[in-house]
Each structure stands twice: as C-alpha cells, then as structure tokens.
Enzyme design. Structure first.
Site, PDB file in Angstrom:
ATOM      1  N   LYS A   1      -9.797  40.859 -18.041  1.00 52.40           N
ATOM      2  CA  LYS A   1      -9.883  40.931 -16.579  1.00 52.40           C
ATOM      3  C   LYS A   1      -8.481  41.051 -15.989  1.00 52.40           C
ATOM      4  CE  LYS A   1      -9.740  38.341 -13.046  1.00 52.40           C
ATOM      5  NZ  LYS A   1      -9.081  39.233 -12.062  1.00 52.40           N
TER       6      LYS A   1
ATOM      7  N   GLU B   1      -0.120  30.947 -20.434  1.00 52.32           N
ATOM      8  CA  GLU B   1       1.291  31.248 -20.146  1.00 52.32           C
ATOM      9  C   GLU B   1       1.426  31.120 -18.636  1.00 52.32           C
ATOM     10  OE1 GLU B   1       4.365  33.094 -18.950  1.00 52.32           O
ATOM     11  OE2 GLU B   1       3.616  34.921 -19.940  1.00 52.32           O
TER      12      GLU B   1
ATOM     13  N   CYS C   1       7.725  34.956 -14.587  1.00 57.28           N
ATOM     14  CA  CYS C   1       7.530  33.520 -14.786  1.00 57.28           C
ATOM     15  C   CYS C   1       8.797  32.886 -15.354  1.00 57.28           C
ATOM     16  CB  CYS C   1       6.314  33.253 -15.646  1.00 57.28           C
ATOM     17  SG  CYS C   1       6.160  34.419 -16.969  1.00 57.28           S
TER      18      CYS C   1
ATOM     19  N   GLU D   1       7.932  26.790  -8.046  1.00 54.50           N
ATOM     20  CA  GLU D   1       8.098  28.192  -8.421  1.00 54.50           C
ATOM     21  C   GLU D   1       7.886  29.072  -7.185  1.00 54.50           C
ATOM     22  OE1 GLU D   1       5.149  30.016 -11.054  1.00 54.50           O
ATOM     23  OE2 GLU D   1       6.819  31.032 -12.044  1.00 54.50           O
TER      24      GLU D   1
HETATM   25  P1  ADP Z   1      -1.163  34.457  -8.433  1.00 56.17           P
HETATM   26  O1  ADP Z   1      -1.364  33.215  -7.619  1.00 56.17           O
HETATM   27  O2  ADP Z   1       0.243  34.720  -8.759  1.00 56.17           O
HETATM   28  O3  ADP Z   1      -1.913  35.660  -7.934  1.00 56.17           O
HETATM   29  P2  ADP Z   1      -3.189  33.616 -10.223  1.00 56.17           P
HETATM   30  O4  ADP Z   1      -2.998  32.541 -11.219  1.00 56.17           O
HETATM   31  O5  ADP Z   1      -3.996  33.326  -9.005  1.00 56.17           O
HETATM   32  O6  ADP Z   1      -1.760  34.133  -9.847  1.00 56.17           O
HETATM   33  O7  ADP Z   1      -3.818  34.916 -10.894  1.00 56.17           O
HETATM   34  C1  ADP Z   1      -3.657  35.311 -12.228  1.00 56.17           C
HETATM   35  C2  ADP Z   1      -4.978  35.816 -12.742  1.00 56.17           C
HETATM   36  O8  ADP Z   1      -5.930  34.764 -12.693  1.00 56.17           O
HETATM   37  C3  ADP Z   1      -5.591  36.962 -11.956  1.00 56.17           C
HETATM   38  O9  ADP Z   1      -6.223  37.872 -12.846  1.00 56.17           O
HETATM   39  C4  ADP Z   1      -6.622  36.256 -11.096  1.00 56.17           C
HETATM   40  O10 ADP Z   1      -7.698  37.089 -10.717  1.00 56.17           O
HETATM   41  C5  ADP Z   1      -7.107  35.180 -12.039  1.00 56.17           C
HETATM   42  N1  ADP Z   1      -7.720  34.028 -11.379  1.00 56.17           N
HETATM   43  C6  ADP Z   1      -7.473  33.529 -10.141  1.00 56.17           C
HETATM   44  N2  ADP Z   1      -8.257  32.467  -9.883  1.00 56.17           N
HETATM   45  C7  ADP Z   1      -9.038  32.280 -10.983  1.00 56.17           C
HETATM   46  C8  ADP Z   1     -10.042  31.336 -11.356  1.00 56.17           C
HETATM   47  N3  ADP Z   1     -10.419  30.373 -10.532  1.00 56.17           N
HETATM   48  N4  ADP Z   1     -10.606  31.447 -12.577  1.00 56.17           N
HETATM   49  C9  ADP Z   1     -10.217  32.407 -13.441  1.00 56.17           C
HETATM   50  N5  ADP Z   1      -9.292  33.322 -13.152  1.00 56.17           N
HETATM   51  C10 ADP Z   1      -8.688  33.277 -11.944  1.00 56.17           C
END
Ligand code: ADP
Length: 503
Positions: free
Chosen positions: A199, A275, A309, A406
């Site tokens: 995804k 990560e 990161c 961060e």
């Molecule tokens: P950022 O805040 O920098 O956008 P995220 O950690 O929110 O980073 O996003 C990294 C990835 O995790 C993306 O592919 C996002 O769609 C996914 N993501 C965000 N929220 C969830 C969740 N609750 N469960 C699983 N995946 C998630």
C-alpha cells in the site's frame, strides 16, 4: 515527444500513464476499487490535480491478501527455483533502468523532488536494490548443528535449520521516497519468496503503480505482488489488522507505527518491522575539516527538503567553531534554489502537501516562540505550491520543541557544546535513535563516539550514505528491524529447525 501538463513539460509516456493510474492491481488484474471510490493526487509544486487513484478499502485488501495467499500456497512463487526468482527480480531492475526517466518524472510530479535528484538518486538506488536482492534469492540458507541432547546418552542426531519465506507480507510505505521505499520493501520480500500486498502513501501512489506494470511485464506470476492504493486509516489499517497477513512492514510516523503494532497484536500477532521517525544528531568537532563539514551539515538537513527520517536536524557544534559553522550552513541555506522540481536549476522543490507545509511552518513558529534565533529562512516561499525556505535556527536548547520533535522539513536547530562527553549525552537525549554523524579528523575520537551513539546508522565525515548492502534502521522509537542488506531479507524468513535421529 513531450507535452505540457499545465506548467511542466511531461513526456507522453508519463501523460498516458496518468490516465490509467486509477486502478488497483490485484491477482494480476487492474481493477477499480470495489466501492468505486477514488481520491485525488496533487502536484505539490502547483496544487493542481494530476491523477485520480482508486481508494481501496477493506474489501480490496481482502481480495489482495487472498490473491497473495493463493500465490504463496500454490507454490507459483515460493516453490519457484531460487535462481528463477532471482532472475525475475533482476529483470525488474533492468526494466526500471529502461524506464528510469519516466520514474524520475513521476517522482517529481507526485512528490515534488527535483527531477535531477530523482534521476541521480532515487531511481538508481531502486535499480541497485533490486539487483542486490536478486543475488540473495540463491543465497538464503540454513546451518547444521552438532547437538548433544544430554538426556539421551549414546544417541545420534542430524540437525539443520532452513530459512523459509514468512508467507504473505503487507507493506505500507510513505511519501518521501515513493519508488525507493517500494523497492526497499519489495526487494527483500521477493528474494525470500514471500508474496506481497503493497500500500503506497495516498500522497504519492503513482510510481508504485507504474512499478506494478513493470512487475507484470517482467513476468512475475499473478498474485505475487498486489498493489492497493488508498488511505491510511482505511486500506492501511485493514492491511495491518488482516488475520491472514503473516508480516507487516511499515515505514512512516512513530504514531502510526504504534497503531500498526496494536493492530498486529489484536489480530494474529503477525510479525512486525517498523522504520519510523528520527531526530538525528549531527556533531561537528573543533578539529573537523570545515570545508567538508559545513556543506555536509547543510546536505544532511536540506536533502529531500528535510523529508528524510534520518535528516540531520540537530546540529551540535563545538564552541570554538560554532559561529563559523552556523553561519556557513546558513549561507548554504540562503543560496539554495527553491523551485519546481522540473526547473533544471532547482535544488529543492516543494514540500509534499499543504498539511506538511502547515506542519513545518508551525514548527518554525514554535522555534521563534521558544526563543531560538532564526539565521536563515523561516517563511513559506510564494503563494502557490507548498514551498518553504531552507531554515536555520541558532541558539536552540535541548528542551525546545524544534529539538525534541521530528519536523520532517528543511529546518535545522544548531546548538553549541564544550566537549565530547557533553555532546554524547545531548545527542543520546532523544526518544529516537535512527542516525547520527560525527565530523572530525581524529579517527579514535570518531570511533569512540560512534560506539556510544545510540543510533542504527552512524556516519563519519559524511552523511546520507545509503547502499543496498548496508542495513538501515533505528534504535529506540525509531523502529524495529532493519531495511536493506541481508538483515532485511532474514526478516522475511522463518527459521525451521529439523532434527533426525540417526542412532
Ligand atoms: P505521514 O504522517 O508522514 O504522512 P504516516 O505515518 O501517516 O506518515 O503515513 C505513512 C503510511 O502509513 C502511508 O502509506 C499511510 O497511508 C499509512 N497509514 C496512515 N495511517 C495509517 C493507519 N492508521 N494504519 C495503517 N496505515 C496507515
């Protein structure tokens, strides 16, 4: 031939791809989301919509996991010879090389990074990753053991271990290096013989979808890789919680990392690698070669607009050279050309999204409010697109928000220190432990510090050096496990110990 996409010259190949980027890839077929919902993808340099992608959800994740499970259990992938598996992964690297400029273009359109940077770094690193991992497919092996079994005197056994693919891997990736993160995840999983549901981030789904087309063209069996675009809270959450996924590999924020762990725990205790974030200390000692350390410190924070990161966001400089280094880094910051990634002279493009722009500007305001001294940048650049100036704060203190949290943007906080012992405690005073760097001419001092820094990656007289062979990952809240190298491959395997009685 190239055509104009509003402001930018984009190749016809990419333009045609944008028209067909609205599907999920499940079991070797391109299909709409079962809900038929879509989401919009923006060009961060202009805010214009460049594509509409399928908003995959629980039902699509179910179908993709089912396809991956079937591909795994039917053996079309896991029982393919290791040599053949390696050959396909290598071929994917070749196809990526053939279409390299298209991928660089997609990264610039979707993420905003300069085209020249994507072409020089993201694309070649991804190609190299696939080639490196292709080699591991034939080199994953177990061991034999001279076991003694004290409660069975006189008996003899033959014991060995085998490393088997873990099964179906769910992989959730972020938007900062969309293609490269897909490669970091897919490469080791495929080398180990796993099948995958990937995804991509909703901000940057395009290069992963184009990669899916190349996986298809390379001839991977159907269902080995499935790509479901969609939102984190829906598609991502469904993947993390799916009871038939054996492992989830996640790169992203520490907050979401915690949610992934929770979902894994509540469903089937699937294996998890993470990560996550960082707040990496970059240490410049008084004897450092400043002609390398100053540009190095600027590159450490401004590369990829600070959206790394491992960005060197805490700059610790020994007192006697503090003013010179801070002014040197600020000078670099002021010279950096910020503009559209398609402008050949641009060194920094826009941040990825409005949300990210707001977040970074919020941190800059917090730095000013908390009393840090702004010596370069500090403002949004222009009114259109998500550009921000490269920003340097001096006189930051350990307790400030800009030092503890961060930012994930081009903002560095500089602080002076007296001696190496002091800087070690300051550097290690963080919830994170992803990367660290030391600039010095004293080899012994460099390694003394490297040994005591609590970070998964330590660079000496350099920064942001990555290689497919080198494990990357973090201590503390920066994550679990490692990306790249043999370390990553092993995390897609289970160890089976087999014992036969001989006498
Ligand atoms: P950022 O805040 O920098 O956008 P995220 O950690 O929110 O980073 O996003 C990294 C990835 O995790 C993306 O592919 C996002 O769609 C996914 N993501 C965000 N929220 C969830 C969740 N609750 N469960 C699983 N995946 C998630």
């Amino acid at each position: 031939m190239a055509t104009v996409l509003k402001d930018h010259l984009v190749s016809d190949a990419t333009r045609r791809f944008l028209d067909r980027a609205g599907n999920l890839w499940i079991n070797g077929e391109w299909c709409a989301a079962r809900s038929e919902k879509t989401f919009e993808v923006y060009n961060p340099a202009t805010g214009e919509i460049i594509a509409r992608c399928a908003a995959g959800d629980r039902a699509d994740i179910d179908a993709a996991v089912h396809a991956a499970r079937y591909a795994f259990e039917s053996g079309s992938w896991s029982r393919m010879t290791a040599s053949e598996r390696g050959r396909l992964i290598w071929k994917l690297g070749d196809l990526l090389e053939e279409h390299g400029d298209e991928f660089a273009e997609l990264e610039t359109l979707d993420n905003g990074k300069p085209f020249n940077v994507a072409r020089a770094a993201d694309v070649p690193l991804a190609i190299d990753l696939f080639r490196y991992m292709a080699g591991w497919a034939t080199k994953i092996h177990g061991q034999t053991f001279p076991i003694s079994v004290p409660y069975m005197p006189g008996s003899e056994f033959f014991s060995y271990t085998a490393r088997e693919p873990i099964g179906v891997a769910g992989q959730i990736i972020p938007w900062n290096f969309p293609l490269l993160m897909a490669a970091w995840k897919l490469g080791p999983a495929l080398a180990a013989g796993c099948t995958v549901v990937l995804k991509p981030a909703e901000q940057t789904p395009l290069s992963a979808l184009r990669l899916g087309e190349l996986i298809e063209e390379a001839g991977f069996p159907e269902g080995v890789v499935n790509i479901v675009t969609g939102l984190g809270e829906t598609a991502g959450a469904a993947l993390a919680a799916h009871p038939d996924v054996d492992k989830i590999a996640f790169t992203g924020s520490t907050e979401v990392g915690r949610l992934i762990v929770e979902a894994a725990g509540k469903s089937n205790l699937k294996k998890v690698t993470l990560e996550l974030g960082g707040k990496s200390p970059n240490i410049v000692l008084a004897d450092a070669d400043l002609s390398a350390a100053i540009p190095g410190a600027a590159g450490a924070i401004f590369f990829n607009h600070g959206q790394c990161c491992c960005a060197g966001s805490r700059l610790y400089v020994q007192k006697s050279i503090y003013d010179e280094v801070v002014e040197g880094v600020a000078h670099y910051a002021r010279q950096i050309r910020v503009g559209s990634g398609f402008d050949a002279a641009a060194q920094m493009g826009p941040l990825v999204s409005q949300e990210q722009l707001d977040r970074v500007c919020g941190y800059i305001e917090a730095g000013i409010r908390d009393g840090a001294r702004l010596v370069a940048g500090g403002r949004r650049k222009g009114e259109r697109g998500y550009f921000v100036e490269p920003t340097v704060f001096a006189g930051a203190r350990q307790s400030m928000k800009i030092v503890r949290e961060e930012i994930f943007g081009p903002v560095v906080a500089a602080m002076p220190f007296d001696d190496p012992e002091e800087v070690l405690s300051l550097a290690n005073d963080s919830a994170y432990g992803l990367a660290a760097a030391v600039w010095t001419r004293d080899v012994t001092q460099a390694h003394r510090l490297a040994r005591r820094l609590k970070a998964g990656n330590v660079w000496i007289n350099c920064y942001n050096i990555f290689d497919a062979a080198l494990p990357f990952g973090g201590y503390k809240e920066s994550g679990w496990g490692r990306e790249m190298g043999l370390a990553a491959v092993e995390l897609y395997t289970e160890i089976k110990a087999v014992t036969t009685r001989l006498a």
